[in-house]
Design a protein around this motif. Structure first.
Motif, mmCIF file in Angstrom:
data_model
loop_
_atom_site.group_PDB
_atom_site.id
_atom_site.type_symbol
_atom_site.label_atom_id
_atom_site.label_comp_id
_atom_site.label_asym_id
_atom_site.label_seq_id
_atom_site.Cartn_x
_atom_site.Cartn_y
_atom_site.Cartn_z
ATOM 1 N N SER A 576 0.810 -1.215 0.000
ATOM 2 C CA SER A 576 0.000 0.000 0.000
ATOM 3 C C SER A 576 0.850 1.276 0.000
ATOM 4 O O SER A 576 0.346 2.348 -0.353
ATOM 5 C CB SER A 576 -0.938 0.008 1.208
ATOM 6 N N THR A 604 9.614 -4.271 -3.689
ATOM 7 C CA THR A 604 9.104 -5.085 -4.796
ATOM 8 C C THR A 604 9.809 -6.434 -4.850
ATOM 9 O O THR A 604 9.183 -7.483 -5.063
ATOM 10 C CB THR A 604 9.291 -4.338 -6.118
ATOM 11 N N THR A 619 2.466 -9.262 -9.444
ATOM 12 C CA THR A 619 1.539 -8.267 -9.975
ATOM 13 C C THR A 619 0.177 -8.346 -9.313
ATOM 14 O O THR A 619 -0.630 -7.413 -9.405
ATOM 15 C CB THR A 619 1.376 -8.460 -11.495
ATOM 16 N N ASP A 620 -0.125 -9.466 -8.638
ATOM 17 C CA ASP A 620 -1.387 -9.563 -7.917
ATOM 18 C C ASP A 620 -1.368 -8.769 -6.624
ATOM 19 O O ASP A 620 -2.428 -8.482 -6.053
ATOM 20 C CB ASP A 620 -1.696 -11.030 -7.590
ATOM 21 N N PRO A 623 -0.291 -2.545 -6.436
ATOM 22 C CA PRO A 623 -1.380 -1.768 -7.031
ATOM 23 C C PRO A 623 -1.183 -1.579 -8.531
ATOM 24 O O PRO A 623 -0.048 -1.484 -9.020
ATOM 25 C CB PRO A 623 -1.304 -0.435 -6.280
ATOM 26 N N ALA A 624 -2.271 -1.516 -9.243
ATOM 27 C CA ALA A 624 -2.222 -1.510 -10.702
ATOM 28 C C ALA A 624 -1.408 -0.344 -11.251
ATOM 29 O O ALA A 624 -0.627 -0.491 -12.196
ATOM 30 C CB ALA A 624 -3.646 -1.471 -11.265
ATOM 31 N N GLY A 625 -1.555 0.828 -10.691
ATOM 32 C CA GLY A 625 -0.873 1.998 -11.247
ATOM 33 C C GLY A 625 0.630 1.977 -11.052
ATOM 34 O O GLY A 625 1.366 2.681 -11.760
ATOM 35 N N CYS A 626 1.130 1.180 -10.114
ATOM 36 C CA CYS A 626 2.563 1.175 -9.819
ATOM 37 C C CYS A 626 3.376 0.550 -10.943
ATOM 38 O O CYS A 626 4.521 0.931 -11.175
ATOM 39 C CB CYS A 626 2.827 0.425 -8.524
ATOM 40 N N LEU A 627 2.808 -0.428 -11.644
ATOM 41 C CA LEU A 627 3.550 -1.106 -12.694
ATOM 42 C C LEU A 627 3.906 -0.141 -13.814
ATOM 43 O O LEU A 627 5.052 -0.052 -14.245
ATOM 44 C CB LEU A 627 2.735 -2.287 -13.225
ATOM 45 N N GLU A 628 2.921 0.607 -14.266
ATOM 46 C CA GLU A 628 3.190 1.575 -15.332
ATOM 47 C C GLU A 628 4.118 2.682 -14.853
ATOM 48 O O GLU A 628 4.975 3.153 -15.587
ATOM 49 C CB GLU A 628 1.866 2.170 -15.838
ATOM 50 N N LEU A 663 8.924 -7.568 -11.571
ATOM 51 C CA LEU A 663 7.666 -7.133 -12.163
ATOM 52 C C LEU A 663 7.484 -7.623 -13.595
ATOM 53 O O LEU A 663 6.459 -7.363 -14.210
ATOM 54 C CB LEU A 663 7.598 -5.600 -12.146
#
Length: 1158
Positions: A576, A604, A619-620, A623-628, A663
């Motif tokens: 988080s 990570t 990746t599960d 949070p989704a926005g962190c990858l990009e 990642l």
């Protein structure tokens, strides 16, 4: 008490402070009492002799200093020691030296035990007043040699002032026999007080004590108190702080006033207090540049404030039981309704009615608050929380003292605790360092004081906050003192409050010694504490908010590693915080950006490992926005200016690539590769302190990229990327920038096996080119040598393999050639022998490659290759630099003792194993241990030359210990072969070959000439000297003549002259040739050479008296000693020619020798 404090150095290998190991032995009593008694009794005999007096004083001082930590052990013995020493003072026949020695011993005792306790033992009867006063009056206040006498007499006089009789009764008839009036005792003491308050030594402190005893007497304060206060205030007002003498006067006067207002009765001094306060206010003492004046000013002001206020107990103060355990137990057993003496209700009824507070109290409080902000710790500090770190420090100390005294009511804790929590993390950067450790230490003191001051129910609402803050300081503070203070405060709260969660378990782990090592705190203790859910989130929040953006890069690195270790304790919460970290990666603060990138990578990576254990993709969790966002981190770095970019990259590159690997980011590595390449090309823009760390991080990142993303199949590299990277880094090996060469070599060395296969010949060829000797590319050659070994280890060995893929018969020579060539790199520059870096790397690489080949295909090793390798290593093991000698010795023994299988073709293996048996532990760093073994190799034919070559630079070197032990070992060897002409001949042949091979090579030839001088001086070739025109002497003479031909070196010529003089011991016509060469040097163009030659020849004629006929010996020696060889050449050469005629040697002619001689 004997206290031993040592450092455990091994505990600090990873950057933290070393642990302290404390051993303590407590003394049981004053065991030297008999010795001290005998020493004091002997003072009359030793006082007249300065030497014995000094010895006795030093002995007494050493014994007494042992009791500095336990002075109470002296108490049963103080009285008899004082009586013995005072008997000396009371004896009118005691000479001055004995008197002063006795008082010096008294001072030493008082210093150890403390003057307040020791002075109470002074006799203070009526009969003592006048003798002490008379003795003190006879002393010279300015004599620096006997100040201890005056100091102790002032303390003694202070005690005599306690007699209950009026001092006027001691005066008797004031008229003397001569009719002149005698001065009253009271006036005499007052005069002494005023005199000694202004002296520059420690006697003014004793005078201040005398004031407190004398001026508070009922008879004295009636007559002299007001006048003395007027004199004191006038002295203070008239003093100028800029003058040293006035500074001393102010110090003594303020000391006396502080003592007066401390010991005097309030009723006597209340009327004078406003005047004194007004004087201090006008003098502005708290603005003084001298901390001692500020301290005394604050001390006096606080005592004035107590004088203004009536002594009464605050009704409202908070009390936590009694200090007496018995009282607490009795109160607990009493009935709830009963009132016991000492309870607040009883005390309240005894208090007087309220009264008006004097206006001066406001001024006093204002001055004290100003004093609390002082920069010096001895001047107490402030309660203002909106100013400097000094204000924070003082405020914390004030809160602690208020809490201890019950003056901080529990109702105020809600306002105070948040400030204390903030103080526990106070840290501000000032220039190149930070301030705040004193504030954090004081905040720990507050927590310690609160644990003692308040009942558990009062602190219960704040337990969670205080416990978390103390533990955070215990494990994460940068200062070891603060960590230990927080640990002590936490322990105090656990013991006295009993409400801190998991307190006992944590105290046993995070104790005083455990928190001494900062790495242990961050990486081990923090994990244990975080295993308790009460503290986990607070610790993570602190690291994210305060530590990953710290100005110190070591703290940032430790903080991110701690986050990695803490991730298994709270993986969801760690995930988080990633958006917050991602946002910080674009911060304008470089420290914050750097720490955020490191933290993101570490967290990570830790989440990936946790997911891998349960077959769950990372990746599960993220949070989704962190990858990009993570994909674009390298873009935020690339837009920075180069200098800032590389500061940010410190430690970060390899962490970021690890995170990217976790990642599974596949589409952004073109940008990442550009970032790595640009870093390696721009290392010259960085400071030398960070350059190596940034380069290593970039190399680590490149290795991770190649291993994970540059393969099209298992063990198969992407041909396009492989060709691009290998060609790029091989080209970098030819760069004119040394750092680019070095980094390109390291990049090739880090390539994985799949990237090196099919390109091995190209890579080895480039490394061989980089390994060629060029003066300015030492680091490049070192790293190229390392890269060769790294590549060989990765691709492996196969006798039948192809040269482009593995180490085989087709390229084994190409591998060993640059490594063996690098063993002869002796490049020097302003940094010294930088070639040693290359030689060390070459030895390590040779060992690694050889052990690899031996374990797989030993038949690839040719005999000549093994011989050359072992000989080069032996040479390094015989040289002068301890570190590289030790490394060579380790490599040599490792290869010699390798047995599974053994290294083939090692010459003299059996003899070597007898010298160095398996399991031998040899300290190669120590010259005394290493050289006795090394010189034994001189007896082995294949190693003799290289051993002697290495020994030459050791025996003829500059380091005295190396020269001493290497020469001793060499002479021991030569002594053992003195009677073996064959062995001595082999040694002489090797010596001449070393000389011939290194002719005019100053690194070897100059130490070789020094070694030859020592060998000849010790008659090591006495067997050859008895033979006429022995070839050794003839060849050595020819080589020496060639060495100094046209030389003007004052390093080389004196050594060569000494060798010529040593060669005179050889018989036959060669002696005449030696004399001719010496005569040539007597006419050298440099007068220093002429003087050196004349001196050496004089000693030679004294030693070898058969060189010249006895009839002319004295005349020749007189000519050598009396001639001024600094005269012009024409005059000097006339005397030189006379000497030639005496010696029967043809006169030298122009061209016989080198430049400047004829």
């Amino acid at each position: 008490m004997t206290l031993t404090v040592g450092k455990n150095e091994t505990s600090g290998d990873d950057g933290g402070e070393p642990e302290l190991v404390v051993k303590c032995s407590v003394l049981g009593g004053f065991s030297e009492s008999d010795e001290i008694r005998a020493l004091i009794a002997s003072l009359p005999e030793i006082s007249e002799n300065a030497a014995t007096k000094e010895v006795a004083t030093e002995k007494f001082l050493v014994i007494m200093d042992r009791y500095q930590e336990q002075p109470h052990l002296l108490d049963p013995h103080l009285e008899w020691m004082m009586n013995m020493l005072l008997d000396i003072a009371r004896n009118e026949k005691s000479p001055p030296p004995l008197l002063h020695l006795g008082f010096k011993f008294l001072y030493i005792i008082s210093k150890v035990r403390g003057y307040k306790i020791f002075m109470q033992l002074f006799p203070h009867e009526v009969v003592d007043v006048h003798p002490v006063l008379d003795l003190l009056s006879r002393q010279n206040p300015k004599d620096p040699e006997i100040w201890e006498t005056r100091y102790m007499l002032l303390l003694w006089l202070s005690m005599t002032c306690l007699i209950p009789f009026d001092l006027s009764r001691l005066d008797g008839h004031l008229d003397s026999v001569s009719g002149q009036a005698r001065e009253p005792t009271m006036d005499r003491i007052l005069a002494i007080v005023k005199t000694y308050l202004t002296v520059t030594d420690s006697c003014r402190y004793a005078a201040a004590v005398l004031v407190s005893k004398f001026m508070t007497r009922p008879d004295v304060k009636k007559k002299h108190l007001a006048d003395f206060l007027d004199w004191s205030l006038t002295t203070i007002m008239q003093a100028d702080e800029k003058l040293m003498i006035d500074l001393v006067v102010m110090d003594g006067t303020l000391q006396s006033l502080a003592q007066l207002f401390k010991h005097g009765k309030r009723d006597d001094f209340l009327q004078h207090a406003p005047t004194v306060l007004q004087c201090l206010d006008q003098k502005h003492l708290l603005e003084s540049n001298h901390e001692m004046l500020r301290k005394l000013g604050v001390k006096l002001i606080q005592r004035l404030g107590l004088t203004f206020l009536k002594p009464r107990l605050a009704k409202w103060r908070y009390q936590r039981g009694s200090r007496s355990l018995a009282a607490n137990l009795s109160m607990a057993q009493s009935t709830p309704g009963s009132e016991t003496p000492g309870t607040p209700d009883v005390e309240m009824r005894d208090q007087e009615e309220d009264y008006d507070i004097p206006e001066e109290v406001e001024t006093v409080i204002e001055q004290l608050l100003v004093g609390l902000k002082d920069t010096e710790t001895i001047v107490l500090l402030s309660l203002t929380f909106q100013e400097t770190d000094n204000a924070w420090h003082g405020g914390c100390l004030a809160l602690a003292e208020l809490g201890r005294r019950g003056l901080l009511l529990p109702s105020r804790l809600a306002n105070v605790v948040p400030l204390i929590l903030k103080a526990l993390t106070y840290d501000e950067k000032r220039g190149a360092c930070s301030v705040g450790s004193n504030v954090r230490d004081a905040a720990c003191y507050v927590c310690w004081a609160f644990a003692r001051a308040y009942e558990p129910p009062e602190l219960t609402p704040f337990v969670s906050q205080i416990a978390s803050a103390l533990l955070i300081t215990t494990v994460f503070d940068r200062s070891v003192n603060c960590r230990r203070a927080a640990s002590a405060a936490f322990q105090e709260n656990v013991g006295r409050q009993g409400t801190f969660p998991h307190g006992i378990d944590i105290v046993t782990t995070a104790d005083y010694f455990a928190v001494g090592n900062i790495s242990n705190c961050y990486l081990t203790i923090s994990v244990y504490i975080a295993s308790f859910p009460d503290y986990t989130q607070a610790m993570i929040d602190h690291l994210i908010a305060m530590k990953i953006n710290h100005w110190n890069d070591e703290i940032r690195d430790l903080a991110t590693k701690a986050l990695h270790n803490l991730t298994p304790q709270a993986p969801e919460y760690m995930a988080s915080v990633l958006p917050q970290l991602l946002q910080s990666t674009t911060s304008s603060d470089l420290h914050g950006r750097h720490g955020a990138i490191l933290a993101f990578a570490e967290i990570t990576h830790a989440l990936y490992k946790l997911g891998a254990d349960v077959n769950r993709p990372v990746t599960d969790v993220i949070p989704a926005g962190c990858l990009e966002g993570f994909k674009g981190i390298h873009k935020t770095v690339s837009i920075l200016r180069p200098r800032h970019r590389y500061v940010l990259l410190l430690f970060a590159l390899d962490h970021m690539v690890h995170a990217a690997w976790c990642l599974a980011v596949f589409l952004v590595f073109k940008g990442w590769q550009w970032l790595i390449d640009d870093t390696l090309k721009s290392l010259h823009l960085m400071s030398s302190r960070t350059r190596d760390v940034v380069r290593d991080s970039a190399i680590g990142a490149l290795a991770a990229l190649c291993e994970e993303y540059y393969q099209v199949g298992p063990g198969q590299a992407d041909p396009r990327i492989q060709d691009l990277l290998v060609s790029q880094y091989v080209a970098g090996l030819k760069s004119p920038e040394v750092l680019t060469r070095s980094s390109s070599a390291l990049a090739l060395g880090c390539l994985p096996k799949c990237m090196a296969r099919t390109r091995l010949q190209q890579v080895l060829g480039g490394a061989c080119v980089a390994g060629q000797k060029e003066v300015s590319f030492t680091e490049g050659r070192r790293d190229a040598v390392r890269a060769i070994a790294q590549l060989c280890v990765k691709v492996g060995v196969s006798a039948q393999g192809t040269p482009d893929s593995v180490i085989c018969s087709g390229n084994i020579g190409q591998v060993y050639r640059p490594l063996l060539h690098s063993m002869g790199d002796y490049t020097t520059d302003s940094r010294g022998d930088v070639g040693s870096w290359v030689r060390e790397a070459a030895m390590t690489s040779l060992m690694e490659v050889t052990l690899l080949v031996v374990s797989t295909a030993p038949e690839l090793l040719a005999p000549d290759l093994v011989e050359r390798m072992m000989c080069c290593i032996v040479q390094q093991a015989a040289e002068k630099i301890d570190r590289y000698r030790a490394h060579a010795g380790m490599v040599f023994l490792r290869l010699l003792h390798c047995s599974d299988p053994a290294v083939p073709h090692i010459h003299h293996r059996e003899e070597l194993l007898s010298i160095f048996p398996t399991g031998t532990t040899l300290n190669w760093n120590a010259s005394s241990h290493a050289f006795p073994y090394i010189t034994q190799l001189l007896g082995l034919e294949h190693y003799r030359y290289h051993t002697l070559l290495g020994l030459t630079v050791s025996v003829g070197g500059l380091t005295s210990s190396t020269v001493r032990f290497s020469s001793q070992s060499l002479f021991e060897h030569l002594k053992g072969i003195q009677q073996d002409s064959t062995a001595l001949g082999h040694f002489g042949d090797a010596l001449l070959k070393v000389f011939k091979d290194n002719l005019r090579h100053d690194r070897v030839s100059i130490p070789l000439l020094k070694m030859l001088d020592m060998i000849l001086s010790n008659n090591c070739f006495e067997v050859f000297a008895t033979q006429e025109d022995h070839p050794f002497c003839v060849d050595l003479l020819a080589l020496c003549k060639e060495e100094i031909k046209r030389s003007m070196s004052m390093q080389k010529l004196p050594s060569c002259i000494a060798v010529f003089c040593g060669l005179i011991q050889f018989r036959g016509p060669v002696r005449k040739l030696v004399l001719s060469q010496l005569l040539v040097l007597l006419g050298h163009g440099l007068f220093a050479v002429r003087k050196e030659t004349a001196g050496q020849m004089y000693e030679m004629l004294l030693t070898y008296d058969d060189v010249v006929d006895a009839e002319v010996l004295d005349e020749a020696m007189t000519l050598l000693s009396d001639t001024n060889w600094e005269n012009d050449l024409a005059t000097v050469r006339t005397f030189r020619n006379q000497l030639s005629d005496m010696l029967g040697v043809p006169r030298p002619h122009l061209g016989l020798a080198g430049a400047g001689a004829c």
